[in-house]
Design a protein around this motif. Structure first.
Motif, PDB file in Angstrom:
ATOM      1  N   ASN A  89     -26.375 -24.111 -21.011  1.00 23.25           N
ATOM      2  CA  ASN A  89     -25.454 -23.388 -20.136  1.00 23.25           C
ATOM      3  C   ASN A  89     -25.188 -21.976 -20.643  1.00 23.25           C
ATOM      4  O   ASN A  89     -25.062 -21.031 -19.856  1.00 23.25           O
ATOM      5  N   ALA A  90     -25.092 -21.844 -21.967  1.00 22.33           N
ATOM      6  CA  ALA A  90     -24.901 -20.507 -22.546  1.00 22.33           C
ATOM      7  C   ALA A  90     -26.111 -19.632 -22.257  1.00 22.33           C
ATOM      8  O   ALA A  90     -25.983 -18.451 -21.889  1.00 22.33           O
ATOM      9  N   LEU A  91     -27.300 -20.204 -22.406  1.00 19.33           N
ATOM     10  CA  LEU A  91     -28.525 -19.482 -22.073  1.00 19.33           C
ATOM     11  C   LEU A  91     -28.545 -19.100 -20.599  1.00 19.33           C
ATOM     12  O   LEU A  91     -28.926 -17.989 -20.236  1.00 19.33           O
ATOM     13  N   ASN A  92     -28.139 -20.040 -19.757  1.00 18.44           N
ATOM     14  CA  ASN A  92     -28.157 -19.782 -18.321  1.00 18.44           C
ATOM     15  C   ASN A  92     -27.250 -18.619 -17.941  1.00 18.44           C
ATOM     16  O   ASN A  92     -27.617 -17.788 -17.101  1.00 18.44           O
ATOM     17  N   ARG A  93     -26.093 -18.550 -18.567  1.00 15.11           N
ATOM     18  CA  ARG A  93     -25.196 -17.427 -18.281  1.00 15.11           C
ATOM     19  C   ARG A  93     -25.852 -16.106 -18.676  1.00 15.11           C
ATOM     20  O   ARG A  93     -25.753 -15.099 -17.961  1.00 15.11           O
ATOM     21  N   GLY A  94     -26.517 -16.114 -19.820  1.00 15.08           N
ATOM     22  CA  GLY A  94     -27.224 -14.907 -20.257  1.00 15.08           C
ATOM     23  C   GLY A  94     -28.360 -14.542 -19.319  1.00 15.08           C
ATOM     24  O   GLY A  94     -28.587 -13.361 -19.017  1.00 15.08           O
ATOM     25  N   ILE A  95     -29.087 -15.556 -18.827  1.00 17.60           N
ATOM     26  CA  ILE A  95     -30.195 -15.327 -17.899  1.00 17.60           C
ATOM     27  C   ILE A  95     -29.686 -14.728 -16.593  1.00 17.60           C
ATOM     28  O   ILE A  95     -30.260 -13.766 -16.063  1.00 17.60           O
ATOM     29  N   GLN A  96     -28.604 -15.290 -16.068  1.00 14.26           N
ATOM     30  CA  GLN A  96     -28.071 -14.782 -14.801  1.00 14.26           C
ATOM     31  C   GLN A  96     -27.604 -13.336 -14.943  1.00 14.26           C
ATOM     32  O   GLN A  96     -27.807 -12.516 -14.037  1.00 14.26           O
ATOM     33  N   ASP A  97     -26.998 -13.022 -16.067  1.00 13.70           N
ATOM     34  CA  ASP A  97     -26.606 -11.636 -16.326  1.00 13.70           C
ATOM     35  C   ASP A  97     -27.836 -10.738 -16.374  1.00 13.70           C
ATOM     36  O   ASP A  97     -27.836  -9.625 -15.827  1.00 13.70           O
ATOM     37  N   ALA A  98     -28.893 -11.226 -17.016  1.00 16.88           N
ATOM     38  CA  ALA A  98     -30.108 -10.417 -17.190  1.00 16.88           C
ATOM     39  C   ALA A  98     -30.794 -10.128 -15.862  1.00 16.88           C
ATOM     40  O   ALA A  98     -31.133  -8.982 -15.551  1.00 16.88           O
ATOM     41  N   VAL A  99     -31.032 -11.179 -15.064  1.00 18.50           N
ATOM     42  CA  VAL A  99     -31.813 -10.983 -13.833  1.00 18.50           C
ATOM     43  C   VAL A  99     -31.059 -10.185 -12.773  1.00 18.50           C
ATOM     44  O   VAL A  99     -31.677  -9.630 -11.856  1.00 18.50           O
ATOM     45  N   MET A 100     -29.737 -10.126 -12.898  1.00 19.47           N
ATOM     46  CA  MET A 100     -28.961  -9.336 -11.950  1.00 19.47           C
ATOM     47  C   MET A 100     -28.743  -7.894 -12.423  1.00 19.47           C
ATOM     48  O   MET A 100     -28.198  -7.071 -11.698  1.00 19.47           O
ATOM     49  N   SER A 101     -29.179  -7.590 -13.640  1.00 17.37           N
ATOM     50  CA  SER A 101     -28.959  -6.249 -14.186  1.00 17.37           C
ATOM     51  C   SER A 101     -29.923  -5.236 -13.566  1.00 17.37           C
ATOM     52  O   SER A 101     -31.050  -5.563 -13.191  1.00 17.37           O
TER      53      SER A 101
END
Length: 324
Positions: free
Chosen positions: A266-278
């Protein structure tokens, strides 16, 4: 005695829960290795590098790309499957390495060997021919193939590649027949399509983008139901032809070894979502022919892989596709 046993079990559960919470709170506490099971410059590698850079910035630890190509993505994927499930060795997984490879070859892993953290990109494929090919649009190309069974040929980057699977699905759905010419990679296949030695092929937007923009190939339609941000003028097959339900593309996502704690995923997923929306990642994707994805949870990615495994397995069986 029974009460003591119950108390022992409860204590163990509490300790495991606390350990998982601690792992999530402190994750990542050291650099994270991201194994890309393909060569540098390929779409999975390009997407993983863009996201890894952003993850390193937002999660305060380096996300280091490690290319381990070979065996159709099998070497790198197997290495991750055998790694400790602690979140510090990740796989830049994709349709080819995670879904298709175990369906075609005997591997030491399959899709169930990994715990999805989240999708990072999708890659649509484009139907192309030489600029001199007689069909001027997608419907004319379909009609030409239907009227001349066995006359035309299509290229791919190899038996069982995503381009091969998309082409087989396309030919099957329009009720045509065409000869498959497999190559060892996209470059040689595209060269021969441009030269007219092979009639058509589906290849990733990433691979064909410069050739489309230079006018060396004619692009007819996309394999995905959605348009490409990099080639916005190219319509999907679903609208350019009568193939209303045609929607097949490659996905790319980050995955951990099976057994990785849910809080870490879940921590990774939050980071991924932040990344792909940047904006940083979106801008990089635009130049590479890679598409950003809507927010994707680990559960949603797992569902996509499960559905795809059945769908592509059926296609491989029906088309009698064998590995190189």
């Amino acid at each position: 005695m029974r009460f003591s046993s119950l108390r022992f079990v409860a204590t163990c559960i509490a300790m495991c829960t606390a350990a998982s919470a601690f792992a999530a709170d402190s994750y990542p506490a050291k650099p994270v290795k991201v194994i890309v099971p393909w060569t540098a410059g390929q779409a999975t590698d390009a997407a993983a590098r863009a996201v890894a850079e952003r993850l390193g910035s937002s999660m305060k630890q380096p996300f280091i790309i490690d290319n381990r190509a070979g065996a159709g993505g099998g070497i790198g994927s197997d290495a991750v499957a055998k790694s400790p499930p602690d979140g510090y060795t990740l796989l830049a997984g994709s349709t080819g390495s995670v879904t298709v490879n175990p369906l075609l070859s005997k591997t030491n892993y399959d899709a169930d060997s990994f715990a999805p953290a989240g999708l990072i990109a999708t890659v649509p494929y484009v139907l192309i021919t030489a600029e001199s090919f007689p069909a001027k649009d997608a419907k004319a190309l379909v009609a030409l193939l239907q009227a001349n069974p066995g006359k035309y040929s299509f290229a791919s980057s190899g038996n069982g590649s995503i381009g091969h699977l998309i082409s087989e699905l396309f030919v099957s759905k329009i009720g045509a027949k065409a000869s498959h010419i497999p190559y060892k990679g996209s470059s040689g296949a595209i060269v021969d399509v441009i030269a007219g030695r092979v009639d058509f092929m589906f290849d990733s937007v990433t691979s064909v983008l410069p050739h489309v923009k230079s006018g060396k190939v004619r692009a007819y339609a996309l394999s995905s139901a959605k348009r490409s941000t990099s080639l916005p003028d190219i319509a999907p097959l679903a609208t350019a032809t009568d193939l209303r339900d045609f929607d097949l593309y490659a996905w790319i996502g980050l995955m951990a070894p099976k057994g990785t704690a849910e809080p870490v995923l879940n921590a990774l997923n939050r980071g991924i979502q932040d990344a792909v929306m940047s904006k940083l990642v979106k801008d990089q994707y635009l130049t590479l022919g890679i598409e950003t994805v809507e927010a994707s949870t680990p559960a949603e990615m797992s569902k996509l892989i499960a559905v795809e495994r059945v769908r592509l397995g059926s296609l491989i069986k029906a088309s009698n596709i064998k590995a190189d």
